[in-house]
Write an enzyme that holds these catalytic residues in place. Structure first.
Site, PDB file in Angstrom:
ATOM      1  N   ASP A  23       0.865  -1.377   0.037  1.00  0.00           N
ATOM      2  CA  ASP A  23      -0.051  -0.033   0.095  1.00  0.00           C
ATOM      3  C   ASP A  23       0.780   1.248   0.187  1.00  0.00           C
ATOM      4  OD1 ASP A  23      -2.079  -1.803   0.438  1.00  0.00           O
ATOM      5  OD2 ASP A  23      -2.693  -0.848   2.493  1.00  0.00           O
ATOM      6  N   ASP A  24       0.496   2.344  -0.475  1.00  0.00           N
ATOM      7  CA  ASP A  24       0.699   3.602  -0.383  1.00  0.00           C
ATOM      8  C   ASP A  24       1.849   4.380  -1.289  1.00  0.00           C
ATOM      9  OD1 ASP A  24      -0.951   3.645   1.806  1.00  0.00           O
ATOM     10  OD2 ASP A  24       0.641   4.104   3.320  1.00  0.00           O
ATOM     11  N   HIS A  74      -6.163   3.209  -3.999  1.00  0.00           N
ATOM     12  CA  HIS A  74      -5.935   3.370  -2.820  1.00  0.00           C
ATOM     13  C   HIS A  74      -6.490   4.725  -2.249  1.00  0.00           C
ATOM     14  CE1 HIS A  74      -4.712   1.965   1.279  1.00  0.00           C
ATOM     15  NE2 HIS A  74      -3.536   2.673   1.312  1.00  0.00           N
ATOM     16  N   HIS A  78      -4.821   9.191  -0.130  1.00  0.00           N
ATOM     17  CA  HIS A  78      -4.952   8.321   1.207  1.00  0.00           C
ATOM     18  C   HIS A  78      -5.912   8.768   2.260  1.00  0.00           C
ATOM     19  CE1 HIS A  78      -3.139   5.977   4.453  1.00  0.00           C
ATOM     20  NE2 HIS A  78      -2.937   5.146   3.536  1.00  0.00           N
ATOM     21  N   HIS A 171       3.603  -1.846   3.043  1.00  0.00           N
ATOM     22  CA  HIS A 171       3.514  -0.636   2.642  1.00  0.00           C
ATOM     23  C   HIS A 171       4.715  -0.384   2.055  1.00  0.00           C
ATOM     24  CE1 HIS A 171       0.586  -0.995   5.940  1.00  0.00           C
ATOM     25  NE2 HIS A 171      -0.093   0.037   5.123  1.00  0.00           N
TER      26      HIS A 171
END
Length: 202
Positions: A23-24, A74, A78, A171
């Site tokens: 993620d991210d 995503h 965020h 992440h």
């Protein structure tokens, strides 16, 4: 509760398959390292990307696609679903969708979504599901972002809790990078030796 059951938390217990997710990103400090490590093991993974990072790092995003990993939405910035209105959240989700669509061919696009922080209101989820997206959660949270645990504890957490069909969250962010550099190669080595295959979510 019925809506909650539409989220995907894991895959088949029958197969020795693991689904690594990141993620991210994309993030220049760590995403290329992740891709290099995955390549060593012919492992596929799924990257839940933030729209603004796709915009800022188009070459890294193109590399993720070129190396046949899956990508997911995503949100653009965020956002936490719990702290956003339905309108604000869905608009942010659509912004990220647009970034992904602009960067890759339609035929390659997987409709996958993971809510930042795992936080999503019912009305937001309904709208995203209605657009044909799968909402992907997880069965193993690596805690690579958690400054209160050591890199060794992070590794142990993943090794102890991952099994057939697990969806593991890492992440590819600056905050998680130190732990990820330590943990990811060891996870790939150990589970490969045990006969597991690393797959992308389709």
């Amino acid at each position: 509760m019925r809506l909650f059951s539409k989220y995907i938390w894991r895959f088949s217990l029958e197969k020795k398959e693991i689904y690594l997710t990141f993620d991210d990103g994309p993030t220049p400090e760590i995403t290329n390292f992740v891709l290099d490590e995955l390549q060593k093991y012919k492992a596929k993974a799924t990257f839940f990307c933030i729209g603004k990072n796709i915009k800022n790092e188009p070459e890294i995003f193109k590399r993720i696609i070129a190396e046949k990993h899956a990508v997911g939405n995503h949100t653009q910035n965020h956002l936490s679903g719990w702290k956003s209105s339905k309108k604000e959240y869905v608009e942010n989700f659509l912004e990220c969708e647009s970034e992904i669509s602009n960067a890759i061919q339609k035929c390659q696009k997987q409709q996958l979504f993971r809510p930042p922080y795992g936080k999503l209101k019912k009305k937001q989820a309904k709208k995203i599901l209605k657009k044909g997206y799968k909402i992907i959660m997880w069965s193993v949270l690596s805690a690579d972002f958690d400054t209160s645990i050591t890199k060794e504890e992070c590794l142990e957490n993943v090794l102890q809790n991952t099994t057939n069909g697990s969806i593991v969250v890492f992440h590819d962010s600056v905050k998680a990078s130190k732990k990820l550099r330590y943990v990811l190669p060891k996870v790939l080595t150990q589970f490969t030796q045990q006969g597991f295959v690393f797959k992308a979510i389709l």
